[in-house]
Design a protein around this motif. Structure first.
Motif, PDB file in Angstrom:
ATOM      1  N   ALA A  95       0.840  -1.206   0.000  1.00  0.00           N
ATOM      2  CA  ALA A  95       0.000   0.000   0.000  1.00  0.00           C
ATOM      3  C   ALA A  95       0.871   1.252   0.000  1.00  0.00           C
ATOM      4  O   ALA A  95       0.554   2.230  -0.675  1.00  0.00           O
ATOM      5  CB  ALA A  95      -0.937  -0.010   1.201  1.00  0.00           C
ATOM      6  N   ASP A  96       1.982   1.220   0.730  1.00  0.00           N
ATOM      7  CA  ASP A  96       2.898   2.359   0.782  1.00  0.00           C
ATOM      8  C   ASP A  96       3.498   2.608  -0.602  1.00  0.00           C
ATOM      9  O   ASP A  96       3.547   3.742  -1.061  1.00  0.00           O
ATOM     10  CB  ASP A  96       4.003   2.089   1.807  1.00  0.00           C
ATOM     11  N   ILE A  97       3.939   1.554  -1.273  1.00  0.00           N
ATOM     12  CA  ILE A  97       4.487   1.696  -2.625  1.00  0.00           C
ATOM     13  C   ILE A  97       3.424   2.288  -3.543  1.00  0.00           C
ATOM     14  O   ILE A  97       3.681   3.244  -4.272  1.00  0.00           O
ATOM     15  CB  ILE A  97       4.980   0.337  -3.174  1.00  0.00           C
ATOM     16  N   SER A  98       2.222   1.747  -3.485  1.00  0.00           N
ATOM     17  CA  SER A  98       1.129   2.220  -4.335  1.00  0.00           C
ATOM     18  C   SER A  98       0.847   3.699  -4.105  1.00  0.00           C
ATOM     19  O   SER A  98       0.764   4.476  -5.058  1.00  0.00           O
ATOM     20  CB  SER A  98      -0.124   1.395  -4.072  1.00  0.00           C
ATOM     21  N   ASP A  99       0.715   4.092  -2.845  1.00  0.00           N
ATOM     22  CA  ASP A  99       0.418   5.492  -2.516  1.00  0.00           C
ATOM     23  C   ASP A  99       1.508   6.423  -3.037  1.00  0.00           C
ATOM     24  O   ASP A  99       1.224   7.497  -3.574  1.00  0.00           O
ATOM     25  CB  ASP A  99       0.285   5.675  -1.000  1.00  0.00           C
ATOM     26  N   GLU A 118      -6.520   4.679 -11.601  1.00  0.00           N
ATOM     27  CA  GLU A 118      -6.738   3.331 -11.093  1.00  0.00           C
ATOM     28  C   GLU A 118      -5.450   2.556 -11.330  1.00  0.00           C
ATOM     29  O   GLU A 118      -4.603   2.969 -12.116  1.00  0.00           O
ATOM     30  CB  GLU A 118      -7.897   2.659 -11.838  1.00  0.00           C
ATOM     31  N   ALA A 119      -5.310   1.412 -10.677  1.00  0.00           N
ATOM     32  CA  ALA A 119      -4.096   0.605 -10.820  1.00  0.00           C
ATOM     33  C   ALA A 119      -3.813   0.252 -12.276  1.00  0.00           C
ATOM     34  O   ALA A 119      -2.664   0.200 -12.699  1.00  0.00           O
ATOM     35  CB  ALA A 119      -4.191  -0.663  -9.984  1.00  0.00           C
ATOM     36  N   ASP A 120      -4.890   0.037 -13.061  1.00  0.00           N
ATOM     37  CA  ASP A 120      -4.684  -0.395 -14.440  1.00  0.00           C
ATOM     38  C   ASP A 120      -4.861   0.722 -15.473  1.00  0.00           C
ATOM     39  O   ASP A 120      -4.878   0.469 -16.670  1.00  0.00           O
ATOM     40  CB  ASP A 120      -5.605  -1.564 -14.775  1.00  0.00           C
ATOM     41  N   THR A 121      -4.966   1.982 -15.016  1.00  0.00           N
ATOM     42  CA  THR A 121      -5.056   3.108 -15.944  1.00  0.00           C
ATOM     43  C   THR A 121      -3.761   3.205 -16.736  1.00  0.00           C
ATOM     44  O   THR A 121      -2.679   3.249 -16.148  1.00  0.00           O
ATOM     45  CB  THR A 121      -5.270   4.439 -15.175  1.00  0.00           C
ATOM     46  N   LYS A 122      -3.873   3.211 -18.053  1.00  0.00           N
ATOM     47  CA  LYS A 122      -2.675   3.394 -18.877  1.00  0.00           C
ATOM     48  C   LYS A 122      -2.192   4.835 -18.687  1.00  0.00           C
ATOM     49  O   LYS A 122      -2.967   5.776 -18.823  1.00  0.00           O
ATOM     50  CB  LYS A 122      -2.983   3.117 -20.342  1.00  0.00           C
ATOM     51  N   LEU A 123      -0.921   4.983 -18.369  1.00  0.00           N
ATOM     52  CA  LEU A 123      -0.387   6.303 -18.059  1.00  0.00           C
ATOM     53  C   LEU A 123      -0.441   7.247 -19.253  1.00  0.00           C
ATOM     54  O   LEU A 123      -0.695   8.442 -19.079  1.00  0.00           O
ATOM     55  CB  LEU A 123       1.040   6.173 -17.521  1.00  0.00           C
ATOM     56  N   VAL A 124      -0.243   6.731 -20.461  1.00  0.00           N
ATOM     57  CA  VAL A 124      -0.361   7.601 -21.635  1.00  0.00           C
ATOM     58  C   VAL A 124      -1.803   8.065 -21.822  1.00  0.00           C
ATOM     59  O   VAL A 124      -2.033   9.197 -22.235  1.00  0.00           O
ATOM     60  CB  VAL A 124       0.179   6.942 -22.932  1.00  0.00           C
ATOM     61  N   ASP A 125      -2.761   7.202 -21.489  1.00  0.00           N
ATOM     62  CA  ASP A 125      -4.167   7.591 -21.581  1.00  0.00           C
ATOM     63  C   ASP A 125      -4.511   8.654 -20.544  1.00  0.00           C
ATOM     64  O   ASP A 125      -5.391   9.490 -20.763  1.00  0.00           O
ATOM     65  CB  ASP A 125      -5.094   6.380 -21.401  1.00  0.00           C
ATOM     66  N   ALA A 126      -3.817   8.620 -19.398  1.00  0.00           N
ATOM     67  CA  ALA A 126      -4.040   9.623 -18.358  1.00  0.00           C
ATOM     68  C   ALA A 126      -3.451  10.971 -18.762  1.00  0.00           C
ATOM     69  O   ALA A 126      -3.808  11.998 -18.198  1.00  0.00           O
ATOM     70  CB  ALA A 126      -3.438   9.160 -17.035  1.00  0.00           C
ATOM     71  N   GLY A 127      -2.539  10.964 -19.741  1.00  0.00           N
ATOM     72  CA  GLY A 127      -1.993  12.229 -20.241  1.00  0.00           C
ATOM     73  C   GLY A 127      -0.481  12.369 -20.144  1.00  0.00           C
ATOM     74  O   GLY A 127       0.052  13.431 -20.444  1.00  0.00           O
ATOM     75  N   PRO A 158       8.593   0.060 -22.054  1.00  0.00           N
ATOM     76  CA  PRO A 158       7.205   0.530 -22.076  1.00  0.00           C
ATOM     77  C   PRO A 158       6.287  -0.329 -21.205  1.00  0.00           C
ATOM     78  O   PRO A 158       5.378   0.199 -20.562  1.00  0.00           O
ATOM     79  CB  PRO A 158       6.813   0.437 -23.551  1.00  0.00           C
ATOM     80  N   ASP A 159       6.530  -1.642 -21.157  1.00  0.00           N
ATOM     81  CA  ASP A 159       5.683  -2.518 -20.344  1.00  0.00           C
ATOM     82  C   ASP A 159       5.754  -2.161 -18.863  1.00  0.00           C
ATOM     83  O   ASP A 159       4.746  -2.217 -18.157  1.00  0.00           O
ATOM     84  CB  ASP A 159       6.069  -3.992 -20.524  1.00  0.00           C
ATOM     85  N   ASN A 160       6.937  -1.810 -18.365  1.00  0.00           N
ATOM     86  CA  ASN A 160       7.085  -1.478 -16.946  1.00  0.00           C
ATOM     87  C   ASN A 160       6.510  -0.106 -16.613  1.00  0.00           C
ATOM     88  O   ASN A 160       6.234   0.176 -15.447  1.00  0.00           O
ATOM     89  CB  ASN A 160       8.548  -1.558 -16.514  1.00  0.00           C
ATOM     90  N   PHE A 161       6.343   0.748 -17.618  1.00  0.00           N
ATOM     91  CA  PHE A 161       5.812   2.090 -17.392  1.00  0.00           C
ATOM     92  C   PHE A 161       4.413   2.249 -17.987  1.00  0.00           C
ATOM     93  O   PHE A 161       3.980   3.345 -18.289  1.00  0.00           O
ATOM     94  CB  PHE A 161       6.773   3.142 -17.975  1.00  0.00           C
ATOM     95  N   ARG A 162       3.694   1.131 -18.105  1.00  0.00           N
ATOM     96  CA  ARG A 162       2.364   1.138 -18.719  1.00  0.00           C
ATOM     97  C   ARG A 162       1.289   1.692 -17.781  1.00  0.00           C
ATOM     98  O   ARG A 162       0.409   2.435 -18.192  1.00  0.00           O
ATOM     99  CB  ARG A 162       1.992  -0.285 -19.152  1.00  0.00           C
ATOM    100  N   SER A 163       1.344   1.313 -16.492  1.00  0.00           N
ATOM    101  CA  SER A 163       0.274   1.676 -15.551  1.00  0.00           C
ATOM    102  C   SER A 163       0.832   1.778 -14.135  1.00  0.00           C
ATOM    103  O   SER A 163       1.986   1.434 -13.885  1.00  0.00           O
ATOM    104  CB  SER A 163      -0.829   0.610 -15.579  1.00  0.00           C
ATOM    105  N   ILE A 164      -0.021   2.214 -13.221  1.00  0.00           N
ATOM    106  CA  ILE A 164       0.358   2.253 -11.803  1.00  0.00           C
ATOM    107  C   ILE A 164       0.751   0.850 -11.346  1.00  0.00           C
ATOM    108  O   ILE A 164       1.768   0.656 -10.685  1.00  0.00           O
ATOM    109  CB  ILE A 164      -0.818   2.768 -10.930  1.00  0.00           C
ATOM    110  N   ARG A 224       4.886  -3.077  -9.408  1.00  0.00           N
ATOM    111  CA  ARG A 224       5.650  -4.330  -9.503  1.00  0.00           C
ATOM    112  C   ARG A 224       7.128  -4.051  -9.715  1.00  0.00           C
ATOM    113  O   ARG A 224       7.989  -4.702  -9.114  1.00  0.00           O
ATOM    114  CB  ARG A 224       5.105  -5.209 -10.634  1.00  0.00           C
ATOM    115  N   LEU A 225       7.428  -3.083 -10.567  1.00  0.00           N
ATOM    116  CA  LEU A 225       8.823  -2.706 -10.822  1.00  0.00           C
ATOM    117  C   LEU A 225       9.498  -2.253  -9.531  1.00  0.00           C
ATOM    118  O   LEU A 225      10.585  -2.719  -9.182  1.00  0.00           O
ATOM    119  CB  LEU A 225       8.878  -1.602 -11.872  1.00  0.00           C
ATOM    120  N   VAL A 226       8.843  -1.355  -8.799  1.00  0.00           N
ATOM    121  CA  VAL A 226       9.410  -0.816  -7.557  1.00  0.00           C
ATOM    122  C   VAL A 226       9.568  -1.931  -6.523  1.00  0.00           C
ATOM    123  O   VAL A 226      10.625  -2.079  -5.912  1.00  0.00           O
ATOM    124  CB  VAL A 226       8.546   0.335  -6.998  1.00  0.00           C
ATOM    125  N   ALA A 227       8.532  -2.736  -6.335  1.00  0.00           N
ATOM    126  CA  ALA A 227       8.593  -3.817  -5.346  1.00  0.00           C
ATOM    127  C   ALA A 227       9.725  -4.781  -5.681  1.00  0.00           C
ATOM    128  O   ALA A 227      10.476  -5.218  -4.794  1.00  0.00           O
ATOM    129  CB  ALA A 227       7.263  -4.566  -5.272  1.00  0.00           C
TER     130      ALA A 227
END
Length: 90
Positions: free
Chosen positions: A6-10, A30-39, A67-73, A78-81
């Motif tokens: 939860a700390d990593i996510s926040d 959201e966790a699965d929001t594509k970051l490029v779609d978010a802007g 790109p796969d590791n920077f796709r979404s939250i 997962r990358l950070v953990a």
């Protein structure tokens, strides 16, 4: 270790939100929001990578900057953990 995740996510969400706010964008993340779609632009992704490295005090290995590791939250979490676990094991 649910608090750890939860700390990593926040913290990841806060970093992404900071970049969006700088761009004048407010988006529901959201966790699965594509970051490029978010802007986020490619330059924002570079800034996000640097922010993550500074926030969590590690360097992302070149082979993980994909790109796969920077796709979404969720993919960033997962990358950070994974990096934090690898650093602790080292």
């Amino acid at each position: 270790m649910p608090n750890f995740k939860a700390d990593i996510s926040d913290r990841v969400v806060a970093l992404v939100r900071d970049i969006l706010v700088q761009n004048g964008i407010s988006a529901d993340l959201e966790a699965d929001t594509k970051l490029v779609d978010a802007g986020l632009t490619s330059m924002d992704m570079v800034n996000l990578m640097l922010s993550i490295e500074a926030e969590f005090d590690f360097t992302i290995p070149q082979e993980l900057i994909t790109p796969d590791n920077f796709r979404s939250i969720a993919t960033l979490e997962r990358l950070v953990a994974g990096q934090l676990a690898a650093d602790q094991a080292a």
